[in-house]
Design a protein around this motif. Structure first.
Motif, PDB file in Angstrom:
ATOM      1  N   ASN A 288       1.951  -2.370   3.192  1.00 46.08           N
ATOM      2  CA  ASN A 288       0.879  -2.654   2.241  1.00 46.08           C
ATOM      3  C   ASN A 288       1.345  -2.180   0.860  1.00 46.08           C
ATOM      4  O   ASN A 288       1.527  -0.988   0.637  1.00 46.08           O
ATOM      5  CB  ASN A 288      -0.384  -1.892   2.684  1.00 46.08           C
ATOM      6  CG  ASN A 288      -1.566  -2.235   1.797  1.00 46.08           C
ATOM      7  OD1 ASN A 288      -1.443  -2.263   0.571  1.00 46.08           O
ATOM      8  ND2 ASN A 288      -2.693  -2.492   2.411  1.00 46.08           N
TER       9      ASN A 288
ATOM     10  N   GLN B  77       2.534  -7.923  -2.317  1.00 45.00           N
ATOM     11  CA  GLN B  77       1.624  -8.038  -1.189  1.00 45.00           C
ATOM     12  C   GLN B  77       1.678  -9.459  -0.626  1.00 45.00           C
ATOM     13  O   GLN B  77       1.677  -9.667   0.588  1.00 45.00           O
ATOM     14  CB  GLN B  77       0.201  -7.675  -1.640  1.00 45.00           C
ATOM     15  CG  GLN B  77      -0.807  -7.536  -0.522  1.00 45.00           C
ATOM     16  CD  GLN B  77      -0.331  -6.557   0.559  1.00 45.00           C
ATOM     17  OE1 GLN B  77       0.476  -5.661   0.311  1.00 45.00           O
ATOM     18  NE2 GLN B  77      -0.801  -6.759   1.776  1.00 45.00           N
TER      19      GLN B  77
ATOM     20  N   SER C 210      -5.727  -2.968  -2.208  1.00 39.69           N
ATOM     21  CA  SER C 210      -5.606  -4.280  -2.864  1.00 39.69           C
ATOM     22  C   SER C 210      -6.741  -4.490  -3.853  1.00 39.69           C
ATOM     23  O   SER C 210      -6.540  -5.042  -4.932  1.00 39.69           O
ATOM     24  CB  SER C 210      -5.659  -5.395  -1.829  1.00 39.69           C
ATOM     25  OG  SER C 210      -4.431  -5.482  -1.195  1.00 39.69           O
TER      26      SER C 210
END
Lengths: 308, 571
Positions: free
Chosen positions: B131, B119, B140
């Protein structure tokens, strides 16, 4: 041919012969009375360590070769110790935990057991027809005891090894240790194809790896069931209240102690090192973590009510 | 001197950062020396093969990885580089003692760390449509939560367990390739730093299984490891499957001085000129191929007042004491190695002694090599020597044979600072000056190494005493018979070792080598007495700032320093 010879049985009737056997006085064989109150896991560990003492000296002494027959007996002994643990734990839990009791209420019981056994021994009879000789049976038991639809990853992980030991057990029980085709498939045909029909004859150090799987299986199972059963009491009493339980945690140790002790004494390791944390330590920890959830739920409810 | 340069130099003396983990990127980019060994390392880090970058602490592994990563971000013709550090692996060690599925937790952590680093790369390359967590079906936050939970060695919740199940070798492999395609690169290199995992051999084996699975036609993993480790588990054969790249620059290398001096000049600039050239050369030798040590020695000498020669000798002695203390701390970390470490120290001292005598008697040549007959080594003495190599106290040269397999020698060079500290190069008529020492070290090498048998370096009694200190059975006190024993052969009880990490958390700062008295006292004044106290604080800075005269700047400086030492101590 004489008459005597003519009256004799043909030789081929007697390829083997046997001696007189005396009637078995089985009652006296069960000479060791039940042990005083010890937890299921402690009893298991004592049994396991007693079995260990039968073969571990072969690991310590480099010159000694362990008899293959002993290895098979050790595996059987371990399976028996594990099954005994699972039965004892289940029997006690049915006796003290309303949710577990409810789960087992539907199961059928033999008429003889219902007629003759004491009430606290009935759950033992309930499990008599169940064998825990594969992972599926253990998972089923976990789901019933913990009211869960899934089995935690930790248990899944050790059950894979447990299943391998079960396959070995099958060879030892039914084929005197020789690896059969079905068990070879269970263990992985690709790697075991070449040893089909070979006899189970591990080194003492390999056997202690098997023992290690069984001990770790019981320790893992014990920890997970203890956690899930306690969480279920809070869930059914506070978080999503149902009238499953005839009692409720009061969150003061004075009132909760005897109830908590019933759970604690069934799961705690007292006779091995390291010992489980003390009853009060575990209780306070349980209270702290669960009260947080209950308070958070109450706060959310209050907020929702204010919003409405 | 222009104002700008002066400012830079000022910064160099006060806040000079020695650890590559914390170096600013501009410094990394402009302060990296290319040439010879470091060029080879850089090339190996971007090529198509799997490789192991081998060297002790402070020799530049992290630096070269981060440098390569930075270059690869900027240069589209290079492969895509993903830099991941595994220096927090020990935080997962308690799982090994408490969870049967410790290895699967560890695998999840490794893959999460890779996703996290991906990332970072995607953001650097401004690939806003990519992503990395989403590529495996997570966010995330999910990845961060998993990392944070696992690094606390806490059991995953069932929701986290479900997330962890989504992160598999396949899904991460696919995600890596997706990132590579999005970045428009034809290949990808995984720069996996601090992959030595020395204190948890179980995790090391699992780690190399994971890495082998991630390797593909387009993905080349590169791992940094310590020397001395030769066993990576039953399924990974280092010599066949990976390219081994040494980063440790040997002092015998013909470009040794030039390379080290260039590193000093690049990072220190004019500040280094305060120290005489001969002294800088002596320090370069004393650093024994470790740029971090060289920079630290330069800094100490540049900022010290007083007589230069005295400062020089003192700093070299302190440096030697520091590495020996670091080596000795291994016995605190792993009690099983207590005897091995103590006997290893005896061996090291004996080698220094022999080599000192040899050099004092030499006139126009130097002797930096000792050969020990290979057949002398048993698995235990082998392990003892490995620990010395891993600590950077001995450098092992490639093997040579002198007539037949019985006469095979393993050749070592001991740490030069330890030799300097006992005046091995300034004996007899030679002076004590840096120039004289450097002249001597620059003289031609002796034709043959010193040859010794192990039992002439260590007494038979010492050799007989070498053993692994296994803890006794916790139940009946019987000594164990071997390392792999699961149960006590006397009472049958399961043998359980306490968690190494939990034990290290109870160590006080006094037992951590390398911390200055000021740093120690700053921490203890705040009631932060043990390593565990420090790591447990949510916001240690705030706690520190409660002390008089300690503000934002100082507290963060203290913490960075302490954290760096602790991180190093825990790897």
């Amino acid at each position: 041919m004489t008459d005597a010879q003519a009256n004799q049985e043909p030789l081929f009737y007697k390829i083997t012969s046997a001696q007189l056997t005396e009637a078995l006085n089985t009652r006296v064989y069960f000479s060791r009375p039940p042990r005083p109150k010890i937890s299921a896991v402690d009893e298991f560990l004592q049994n396991a360590y007693a079995i260990n003492k039968l073969f571990l000296h072969f690991e310590a002494g480099p010159d000694l070769e362990m008899p293959a027959e002993l290895a098979g007996l050790v595996v059987l002994g371990y399976m028996s110790a594990v099954e005994s643990y699972l039965r004892k734990l289940t029997r006690h839990l049915i006796g003290i935990d309303d949710l577990v009791c409810q789960k087992f209420e539907q199961k059928p019981l033999s008429f003889g057991a219902a007629l003759h056994l004491k009430k606290e021994m009935l759950p033992e009879a309930l499990l008599e027809n169940i064998s825990f000789s594969d992972a599926a049976a253990v998972k089923e038991l976990y789901r019933s005891l913990c009211d869960a639809s899934n089995v935690p990853a930790e248990l899944e992980a050790i059950l894979q090894d447990y299943n391998r030991v079960c396959a070995i057990r099958h060879c030892c029980v039914h084929r005197f240790g020789r690896l059969g085709m079905n068990n070879a498939v269970q263990l992985g045909l690709q790697s075991h194809k070449s040893v089909v029909e070979h006899t189970f004859a591990p080194k003492a150090s390999d056997l202690s790896m098997i023992a290690n799987v069984m001990v770790n299986f019981v320790r893992t199972f014990n920890g997970l069931v203890f956690k899930a059963v306690l969480l279920n009491t809070v869930k059914h009493q506070y978080l999503s209240p149902k009238d499953t339980f005839s009692w409720k945690w009061s969150w003061t140790i004075r009132k909760d102690r005897s109830r908590f002790r019933q759970y604690y004494e069934m799961f705690a390791v007292q006779l091995d090192v390291p010992r489980s944390s003390s009853l009060s330590d575990l209780y306070f920890d349980f209270r702290a973590s669960e009260k947080k959830k209950i308070d958070a739920k109450a706060a959310k409810a209050a907020k929702d009510a204010a919003g409405a | 001197m222009s104002a700008q340069v002066a400012n830079q130099n000022d910064a160099a003396s006060s806040d000079f950062e020695l650890r590559a983990d914390y170096i600013e990127e501009a410094v990394l980019e402009n302060g990296t020396v290319t040439g010879d060994i470091y060029d080879q390392v850089h090339v190996a880090l971007i090529d198509k093969t799997m490789c192991l970058v081998v060297g002790p602490r402070g020799c530049g592994k992290t630096h070269m990885m981060r440098y390569t990563w930075l270059k690869a971000i900027e240069n589209k013709t290079l492969p895509l580089a993903i830099y991941v550090s595994f220096n927090r692996y020990l935080r997962l060690e308690p799982f090994l003692k408490t969870k049967v599925n410790a290895l699967s937790y560890f695998q999840t952590w490794v893959l999460c760390r890779i996703l996290h680093a991906m990332q970072d790369v995607a953001e650097r390359l401004e690939l806003w449509n990519f992503n990395a967590p989403a590529a495996v079906g997570l966010s995330s936050n999910d990845i961060d939560a998993l990392i944070s939970r696992l690094e606390k060695a806490a059991t995953l919740t069932s929701a986290e367990e479900r997330n962890a199940n989504l992160i598999s070798l396949e899904s991460v492999g696919i995600a890596i390739n997706a990132l590579r395609v999005a970045a428009g690169r034809s290949r990808c290199v995984l720069l996996l730093d601090d992959a030595a995992l020395t204190l948890t051999p179980e995790y090391l084996i699992e780690f190399f299984d994971v890495i082998r699975s991630l390797k593909s036609r387009t993905v080349a993993p590169k791992c940094s490891v310590y020397p001395g480790t030769t066993e990576y588990g039953p399924r990974f054969h280092a010599r066949q499957e990976a390219h081994i790249i040494p980063v440790w620059l040997p002092v015998e290398d013909s470009h040794y001085l030039a390379t080290m001096m260039a590193i000093g000049d690049k990072r220190f600039g004019l500040e280094a000129q305060k120290i005489s050239e001969a002294a800088r050369k002596q320090l370069a030798y004393a650093a024994f191929g470790m740029p971090r040590a060289y920079l630290s020695l330069l800094r100490d000498n540049a900022t010290a007042s007083g007589q230069q020669q005295q400062t020089l000798n003192k700093s070299i002695q302190q440096h030697r004491d520091g590495i020996l203390a670091e080596y000795a701390s291994l016995a605190t970390k792993v009690p099983q190695f207590k005897t091995l470490v103590a006997k290893g120290r005896e061996l090291f001292d004996a080698i220094i002694d022999v080599m000192r005598t040899a050099n004092v008697n030499l006139i126009d040549e130097r002797q930096l090599l000792i050969g020990i007959e290979r057949p002398d080594f048993t698995p235990l003495t082998e392990r003892m020597v490995k620990l010395l190599i891993e600590a950077g106290l001995l450098y092992e040269h490639p093997e040579v044979s002198h007539g037949g397999p019985d006469r095979t020698y393993r050749r070592f060079t001991p740490h030069i600072a330890a030799l300097m500290a006992v005046r091995a190069f300034s004996g007899r008529s030679r002076g004590q000056s840096a120039a004289a020492i450097v002249d001597f070290l620059n003289s031609k090498p002796a034709k043959h190494p010193i040859r010794r048998k192990l039992n002439t370096l260590l007494s038979d009694k010492s050799l007989a005493e070498i053993r692994i200190d296994l803890p006794a059975c916790q139940k009946c006190g019987t000594r164990r018979v071997n390392e792999n024993q699961k149960f006590c052969h006397n009472c049958g009880a399961q043998l359980s070792d306490s968690s190494l990490f939990s034990r290290l958390m109870t160590l006080t700062f006094g037992q951590v080598p390398g911390l200055t008295p000021f740093l120690r006292s700053s921490m203890t004044k705040q009631g932060i007495k043990t390593i565990g106290d420090l790591l447990a604080l949510d916001d240690p800075g705030t706690e520190l700032r409660k002390t008089k005269y300690i503000g934002v700047q100082r507290s963060s400086k203290i913490l960075v320093a302490v954290q760096a030492y602790i991180d190093e101590f825990l790897t």
